[in-house]
Design a protein around this motif. Structure first.
Motif, mmCIF file in Angstrom:
data_model
loop_
_atom_site.group_PDB
_atom_site.id
_atom_site.type_symbol
_atom_site.label_atom_id
_atom_site.label_comp_id
_atom_site.label_asym_id
_atom_site.label_seq_id
_atom_site.Cartn_x
_atom_site.Cartn_y
_atom_site.Cartn_z
ATOM 1 N N LEU A 1 0.840 -1.190 0.000
ATOM 2 C CA LEU A 1 0.000 0.000 0.000
ATOM 3 C C LEU A 1 0.873 1.237 0.000
ATOM 4 O O LEU A 1 2.079 1.170 0.288
ATOM 5 N N GLN B 1 5.640 9.623 -2.021
ATOM 6 C CA GLN B 1 4.745 8.619 -1.471
ATOM 7 C C GLN B 1 5.554 7.586 -0.695
ATOM 8 O O GLN B 1 6.700 7.280 -1.025
ATOM 9 N N SER C 1 -3.627 4.276 0.358
ATOM 10 C CA SER C 1 -4.340 3.573 -0.705
ATOM 11 C C SER C 1 -5.310 2.590 -0.083
ATOM 12 O O SER C 1 -5.046 1.988 0.962
#
Length: 407
Positions: free
Chosen positions: A67, A233, A265
């Motif tokens: 994720l 990210q 996410s």
């Protein structure tokens, strides 16, 4: 069952055996057609079941344990003012964000990455060659490389990504475009990124994330080029199947003061994803099955209609000798049932072999339920009966007088 009824059944069976034996070629072709159609239907169902099992396993091994977390700007406030500035650079993530992520139970690795915009200052070239190579430039930490689980050569130089040195790890495809040979010893090779020469320290191929076409530089270099990490990210790899629970707590772990300022996410549960995969594959198998079902019915119907026309004189003689309409139609019902049953039984074997062959070719584990060998004969018999309806009805309409006089 009375003796008279038993005699009628025996007569029908004898008639069917004689008819099928007399027209062996036609019978064989129709049986093969039924076998292929039912086999293809059962194979599509079996393959879809096997594929769904494999996809579910792959999801559990990859999608459900990966994720990402990103910074979510607040209205009227830039990312840089949310977290502060260091050396004039706007920072959105805490400096110890990787340590915070890896402190969560079930998290195996976590690391930051930042895609760098391509322009003249970040253009990738081979040293001594003025031509720009369209290579994606990615800043990453060693934690990101571990989370991506990418195959690297060599594996001992990744720690240099946590420094601010001018080093680069090339994807295997990017190295080929730059005419740099992939080997365990990249020393002596350099690439030009903007005005700076970067020493090649390794090569990377596909993993959980495809890095084969990228040039990976230290994360700090990418932050300097982008003047901040607002587009960074955090990639997190968890234990297999733990993506959903980790996604529920990762924001609070990364920003306990303002968890709403980061987004993670969405990771669906394994059961949800598996149900979706099963539904889609079942729909595909249903459409294939419906098409083959209709095609087989038409094929058997056409064959038996031709048989009725060829046996018009015989049918008329039977009627003239006292055979009832039901007795005449029973021959065609029985013939369709036998052809369908034999074809369906053969189709079960064909379908099972196809499932095993496809599974073996793709290195899957074949899943064949016991009902597989029951559905085939039952489905074939049903198709045979359904296809016999019109020919049987058509046979009962033949006039004995006209049939006997026909040539």
């Amino acid at each position: 069952m009375s003796r008279r009824q038993a005699s009628r059944v025996v007569d029908v069976v004898e008639d069917v055996v004689i008819e099928l034996s007399a027209r062996r070629s036609r019978t064989a072709l129709v049986v093969v057609a039924v076998a292929l159609s039912t086999g293809a239907l059962l194979a599509s169902l079996g393959i879809s079941t096997t594929a769904s099992q494999q996809i579910a396993g792959s999801l559990a091994a990859s999608t459900l344990d990966l994720l990402t977390v990103q910074v979510a700007p607040v209205d009227g406030e830039s990312v840089g003012t949310q977290q502060g500035r260091v050396s004039g650079l706007a920072l959105g993530f805490p400096e110890d964000v990787e340590a915070r992520a890896t402190s969560i139970d079930l998290v195996e690795a976590a690391g930051l990455s930042l895609s760098v915009d391509r322009d003249e200052t970040t253009a990738v070239r081979r040293s001594g060659d003025p031509r720009e190579i369209p290579t994606p430039l990615l800043g990453a930490t060693s934690g990101f490389m571990e989370a991506a689980d990418a195959a690297q050569r060599p594996t001992t130089s990744t720690w240099l990504l946590d420094t601010s040195q001018a080093v680069v790890i090339l994807g295997t495809s990017a190295a080929a475009q730059l005419s740099i040979p992939v080997s365990d010893d990249p020393s002596g090779h350099q690439v030009q990124i903007g005005e700076t020469s970067y020493q090649v320290i390794g090569f990377v191929d596909s993993g959980r994330i495809d890095l084969s076409t990228s040039a990976v530089i230290p994360y700090q270099k990418a932050v300097e080029a982008m003047r901040g990490d607002s587009r960074s990210q955090l990639t997190v790899r968890t234990a297999p199947g733990a993506g959903a629970p980790v996604a529920g707590v990762i924001r609070a772990a990364v920003r306990p003061d303002h968890p709403e300022r980061v987004t993670s996410s969405q990771v669906a549960s394994l059961s949800t994803l598996r149900q979706g995969v099963d539904t889609q594959l079942a729909q595909l198998a249903a459409w294939v099955g419906a098409f083959l079902f209709v095609l087989t019915c038409l094929l058997i119907t056409n064959s038996m209609v031709v048989s009725v026309v060829a046996r018009t004189e015989e049918i008329g003689l039977r009627r003239a000798l006292g055979a009832s309409r039901a007795g005449v139609s029973a021959v065609f019902w029985a013939e369709g049932l036998v052809i369908g049953f034999v074809g369906g039984s053969t189709g079960s074997t064909v379908g099972a072999v196809a499932v095993v062959a496809v599974a073996a070719a793709n290195r899957w584990t074949a899943h064949i339920d016991p009902w597989f060998f029951v559905v085939g004969p039952a489905l074939g018999g049903f198709i045979g009966l359904l296809a016999s309806a019109y020919p049987a009805w058509n046979a009962t309409r033949i006039s004995p007088a006209l049939a006997v006089r026909s040539d």
